[in-house]
Design an enzyme around this catalytic site. Sequence first.
Site, mmCIF file in Angstrom:
data_model
loop_
_atom_site.group_PDB
_atom_site.id
_atom_site.type_symbol
_atom_site.label_atom_id
_atom_site.label_comp_id
_atom_site.label_asym_id
_atom_site.label_seq_id
_atom_site.Cartn_x
_atom_site.Cartn_y
_atom_site.Cartn_z
ATOM 1 N N HIS A 15 0.834 -1.207 0.000
ATOM 2 C CA HIS A 15 0.000 0.000 0.000
ATOM 3 C C HIS A 15 0.867 1.255 0.000
ATOM 4 O O HIS A 15 0.970 1.977 0.995
ATOM 5 C CB HIS A 15 -0.949 -0.007 1.199
ATOM 6 C CG HIS A 15 -2.074 -0.977 1.054
ATOM 7 N ND1 HIS A 15 -2.088 -2.203 1.691
ATOM 8 C CD2 HIS A 15 -3.216 -0.924 0.314
ATOM 9 C CE1 HIS A 15 -3.204 -2.855 1.370
ATOM 10 N NE2 HIS A 15 -3.905 -2.098 0.535
ATOM 11 N N HIS A 29 1.065 1.417 -5.761
ATOM 12 C CA HIS A 29 -0.284 0.826 -5.816
ATOM 13 C C HIS A 29 -1.302 1.887 -6.240
ATOM 14 O O HIS A 29 -2.180 1.612 -7.068
ATOM 15 C CB HIS A 29 -0.661 0.256 -4.454
ATOM 16 C CG HIS A 29 -2.107 -0.109 -4.323
ATOM 17 N ND1 HIS A 29 -2.710 -1.105 -5.069
ATOM 18 C CD2 HIS A 29 -3.087 0.414 -3.528
ATOM 19 C CE1 HIS A 29 -3.997 -1.182 -4.748
ATOM 20 N NE2 HIS A 29 -4.253 -0.282 -3.822
ATOM 21 N N HIS A 59 -7.153 7.007 -2.898
ATOM 22 C CA HIS A 59 -7.964 5.974 -2.243
ATOM 23 C C HIS A 59 -7.243 5.253 -1.105
ATOM 24 O O HIS A 59 -7.894 4.658 -0.249
ATOM 25 C CB HIS A 59 -8.460 4.961 -3.274
ATOM 26 C CG HIS A 59 -7.492 3.865 -3.584
ATOM 27 N ND1 HIS A 59 -6.414 4.051 -4.430
ATOM 28 C CD2 HIS A 59 -7.416 2.575 -3.156
ATOM 29 C CE1 HIS A 59 -5.724 2.925 -4.499
ATOM 30 N NE2 HIS A 59 -6.310 2.011 -3.740
ATOM 31 N N ASP A 60 -5.909 5.280 -1.052
ATOM 32 C CA ASP A 60 -5.187 4.620 0.044
ATOM 33 C C ASP A 60 -4.169 5.553 0.696
ATOM 34 O O ASP A 60 -3.197 5.079 1.306
ATOM 35 C CB ASP A 60 -4.473 3.358 -0.461
ATOM 36 C CG ASP A 60 -5.344 2.118 -0.381
ATOM 37 O OD1 ASP A 60 -6.252 2.088 0.476
ATOM 38 O OD2 ASP A 60 -5.132 1.178 -1.177
ATOM 39 N N ASP A 98 -8.939 -1.456 -7.996
ATOM 40 C CA ASP A 98 -8.207 -1.614 -6.729
ATOM 41 C C ASP A 98 -7.620 -3.007 -6.574
ATOM 42 O O ASP A 98 -6.563 -3.181 -5.958
ATOM 43 C CB ASP A 98 -9.158 -1.305 -5.566
ATOM 44 C CG ASP A 98 -8.436 -1.223 -4.230
ATOM 45 O OD1 ASP A 98 -7.237 -0.876 -4.202
ATOM 46 O OD2 ASP A 98 -9.082 -1.501 -3.201
#
Length: 789
Positions: A512, A516, A552-553, A683
Site C-alpha cells: 500500500h 499501488h 484511495h489509500d 483496486d
Amino acid sequence: MEDFSMLGSATEVQIGPMRLTQDPIQVLLIFAKEDSQSDGFWWACDRAGYRCNIARTPESALECFLDKHQEIIVIDHRNSRYFDAEDICRSIRATKPSEHTTILAVVPRTSADEEEASVLPLLNAGFDRQFKENSSITACYNELVQIEHGEVRSQFKLRACNAVFTALDHCQEAIEITSEDHVIQYVNPAFERMMGYHKGELIGKELTELPKSDKNCADLVDNINTFIKKGKEWQGVYYGRRKTGESIQQHVKTTPVIGQGGKIRHFVSLKRLHCTNENNKQLYKSHRDEKYTGDNSQSESHSFKCKNRRKDSIDVKSVTSQSSDAAPSLPTRRYSSMARIHSMTIEAPITKVINIINAAQENSPITVAEALDRVLEILRTTELYSPQLGTKDEDPHTSDLVGGLMTDGLRRLSGNEYVFSKNVNLSHSHLSVPNTINDVPPCIAQLLDNEESWDFNIFELEAVTNKRPLLYLGLKIFARFGVSEFLNCSEATLRAWLQMIEANYHSSNSYHNSTHAADVLHATAFFLRKERVKGSLDHLDEVAALIAATIHDVDHPGRTNSFLCNAGSELAVLYNDTAVLESHHTALAFQLTIKDSKCNIFKNIDRNRYRTLRQAIIDMVLATEMTKHFEHVNKFVNSINKPMASEETSSHSEGSDCECTANIKNFPDNQTLIKRMMIKCADVANPCRPLELCIEWAGRISEEYFAQTDEEKRQGLPVVMPVFDRNTCSIPKSQISFIDYFITDMFDAWDAFAHLPVLMQHLANNYKHWKTLDELKCKSVRLPSENNN
C-alpha cells in the site's frame, strides 16, 4: 514459551440425556522463573495426563492462551519483581475465550501468626481461586483435579448448552420457558413470530401481566396450573392472544422440570397453531408473515459465493462474460430468493418482493411452501450479501483471507494501542519536479508513451521515478482527461497536489504505497476509455473517479482495518470501528487539499459542483472497503448486467447499445453503481495483470500481511489471518482463494459490461500459474528453479 504435551485421554461427560466427549485438559503455567513450585505443577499435569504449556512473560502468556484456549491457568502471584500477576489476569480476562477458563493464583504461604489476606482483590482481578505455595506434586495434583471435576466440568457442560439453545432458536415450534412462579425466562424466535412480541417485551414478565383471550373457559387456566404443579404434563387446546389483539387457537404441551432442591423450577411449553379449519389456516398465514415485519429494509440479496459453498441453492441462469471461455472455471452464479413482510404505507423494495412470494405460497404445494419458509428465514439476517464459509479446517486460506478483509475487528484487548505516524515530506528524492507535463526526463517520458496499454509496467515507472510514479503518471492521465480544465485550476496547482498526495503515501509499505495508487489510477483510466463505460458517465464522473483512485489509500499504515480495531488505534476510535481506513483516506485527502491554496485543486469551482464532486469521490473510496464487497457486486449485476442482458436479448438493432447507455445516464443511481464497480475492480486488478506483474504484486501483498502477523504476535493481539505466517504460508493457495472468492465473479460481471477480453485472458493464465505451483506443493511465487535463473 515451552510446550509439553502429556498423554491424556478424552473423558465422557453426561448432561441430562446429552452425552459429551471432553478432550484432555490443557493447562497454562505462567512463571517468570523455573522453581520447585512450577515444577510441582508441571509434574502434577504429567500425572493427571493434562497438556501443559509454560510461559515466562506476559506477552508469551497471552499469545499462548489465544492460540490454545487452556481450561486452567496457573499464575505465579508470589513476587511482583518479574511481572504483575493481576495485570496478566486482567489482560486474559479481557479476551472472549477466557469466560470458560479457571485462573488460579499461587500466593505466598502465611505464617501461623500472620492474618489471612482477603481474597477479594484476587477475585476483582479475575482470579477464580488461590493456592497457598506448596511445591508438593500431590498437593498440586489434588488442586488441579478438583478444578477439573468442579469448575472445568461445569464450564464444559454450560458450553454444551449452546447447542441446545441453537436447536431451540431454530425449532419451528413455539417454545416458552417460565419459572415456577410463571415468570417468563425464555422464548424462542418461533414464539415471537407466533405471538407478535419481541423477546425483550416478554422476558421477566409474569404470564398474568399479558392480555388473555376471552375465548377460553373461565377455569381453564386454573385447571392447567393445578395439573402442572403436581408435576404432571398437560396437553390441550388453548386460545392465546397475540400482541395485535386477535385470538389464535393453539395446541399446547406444558411440562414441569425439576430443579434446585428437587422442586419444580421451570415449566416448558411447546405451542403450535391448531389448524382445524380455514380460519385458523389464515391465522397461521398471518403469524408466519408477521415474523418478517421490519427485519430487513435492504433491496435485493443475491449472494455471490465461492464455489462448493452453496450446494443446496437453486441454479439460475447468470450473466456471463463475453470472453468466459478464456477465463478459469468460474463459479456459477446463484441467487437466493426474496422474502415477504407485511404491506407498509411506504413500501421498501424488499416488502414488494416478499408480498409476491407470499402470494405464490398461498396456492403452492406444502413442500414448496416449506422451502419458501426456509428462504424467508435466511432473509432475516442483516448480512444478506455476505457469504457464510464453512469451518476453518475446510479452507483455512479462504477463511482467514475473507475474515481479515471483510471484518472491521474481531476482539479488543485492553492496553494495546496502535498509532501510525504521518510524515509529510514533499521532496522524496533528487529527481526534479517537472514544471509541465512536457518537462519530464526523457527516460520517464518514453515509458509513459505506453501508459494507455493494459500491460503497462508500473514497476519500471516506479524504478525510474525513484518511487514517485503517481506524480508523473498522474500528470499524464489528468492532462489526457482534461482534469485541469474541468477544475479550472492551473497545471502547477495540479502538480503540487499530486506531489503532496504522493508524499503522504508510505514508501515503507511493501504494497500500500504510491505505486499501488498509480496502478489503480492507471486501471481506472483504462476502464474510463472503454466504450460502454465512457458512454455511461459524465465528465464530472470521470474526474471524480481519477481523483478517487489517486487518493484511495493515502496514508495507509500497511495494516488492515481489523488490526487497527483490535489494537484500539486512534483512527478506529475516531471512526467507530467502521470503514476506518477508507474514511481516513478521504478525510485526510480533503483536509490536505483545502488547507493549502498552492495545492487546492477545488478552489476555483462553484460550491454546488464541488459538493457533487466531493460526494462522488467519497462514495467511490468508501466502496473499496471490503465488508460491502458482495453488496456492491450483486447490486451491479441486478441493476446493470441483468437489464442490459434482457435488452440485448430482445433487441438486436445496431442502436441497442447506445440506447442502453443512454438509459443508464438517465438514472444517477446506476452511474453510482458503475463508478463503485470500476474503482473496486481497479483496486484489486492485480490478478488480471500480465503474469510477471501479478507475481510481483502477490509477493508484495503477502509481505505486508506477513509483517502484520509478526506485529500481532509481538503485541499479543488476535492474529487476524493466521495463514499469513511467513514461515508456513502458501502464497499460491492465498492467491487461489482470493481469485475464487473475490475476483472471478466481480470481473466476470465487469467484463460483461465493459468488455475486457485481455484482462480475462490474463486472469486465466495467472490462475493456472498459481494452481500449478500449488499442485507442486510450492509455497512461494515461483518454482525454486525459476528463482535461480
